[in-house]
Design an enzyme around this catalytic site. Structure first.
Site, PDB file in Angstrom:
ATOM      1  CG  HIS A   1      -0.044   0.022   2.487  1.00 28.73           C
ATOM      2  ND1 HIS A   1       0.280  -1.027   2.997  1.00 28.73           N
ATOM      3  CD2 HIS A   1       0.115   1.198   2.915  1.00 28.73           C
ATOM      4  CE1 HIS A   1       0.683  -0.957   4.671  1.00 28.73           C
ATOM      5  NE2 HIS A   1       0.979   0.303   4.278  1.00 28.73           N
TER       6      HIS A   1
ATOM      7  CD  GLU B   1      -1.658   2.727   6.153  1.00 27.14           C
ATOM      8  OE1 GLU B   1      -1.060   3.376   7.668  1.00 27.14           O
ATOM      9  OE2 GLU B   1      -0.895   1.973   6.036  1.00 27.14           O
TER      10      GLU B   1
ATOM     11  CG  HIS C   1       2.102  11.486  -8.891  1.00 28.04           C
ATOM     12  ND1 HIS C   1       2.783  11.877  -9.886  1.00 28.04           N
ATOM     13  CD2 HIS C   1       1.558   9.938  -9.816  1.00 28.04           C
ATOM     14  CE1 HIS C   1       3.241  11.038 -10.613  1.00 28.04           C
ATOM     15  NE2 HIS C   1       1.831  10.038 -11.033  1.00 28.04           N
TER      16      HIS C   1
ATOM     17  CD  GLU D   1       0.421  10.290 -13.557  1.00 24.86           C
ATOM     18  OE1 GLU D   1       1.011  11.032 -14.752  1.00 24.86           O
ATOM     19  OE2 GLU D   1       0.795   9.985 -12.961  1.00 24.86           O
TER      20      GLU D   1
END
Length: 140
Positions: free
Chosen positions: A5, A55, A74, A117
């Site tokens: 994550h 998360e 990003h 993005e």
């Protein structure tokens, strides 16, 4: 090795969940409140794709907020139709910082200024207005 994550700290959990779930369309995977550590973890994923989790970490006692941390970079999500996605976000009051002028890529920011993005799945869509003529707003 397996990717698990990406963690981002958020200053307002409700506002962030509204952005990520209600506006962007992510799904809540799980939530864990840790009273001893005074924080909440909420894991999100794209619909039908639990392989990449986001998360959100909310520290209960944080009062100063977080800086933008441009060294973070990003988050990136692919979307079925970049134009429809951006229009839906704009209709909900989200600023499109970098419009999809090329039919392929756009950038938005979360309430905590984290860049996201958005990428067109597959080939770029044919270039069209009003996106082609839109300028950038702020930074991403």
């Amino acid at each position: 090795m397996k990717y698990l994550h990406t963690m981002v700290r958020v200053s307002d959990l409700d506002e962030s969940l509204d952005f990520f779930v209600n506006k962007l369309g992510l799904v809540e995977h799980s939530r864990r409140e840790v009273e001893t550590g005074r924080f909440t973890l909420v894991f999100l994923h794209a619909p039908n794709d639990e392989s990449a989790l986001l998360e959100l970490t909310y520290n209960w006692d944080e009062s100063g907020g977080y800086s933008e941390g441009r060294n973070f970079g990003h988050l990136a999500y692919s979307v079925e139709n970049i134009y429809d996605c951006c229009q839906k976000l704009m209709d909900q009051g989200v600023t499109i910082n970098r419009p999809p002028r090329d039919g392929r890529m756009a950038f938005i920011r979360t309430p905590d200024n984290i860049s996201i993005e958005l990428l067109q799945q597959g080939d770029a869509l044919p270039i069209q207005e009003p996106w082609q003529s839109m300028g950038n707003i702020g930074s991403w």
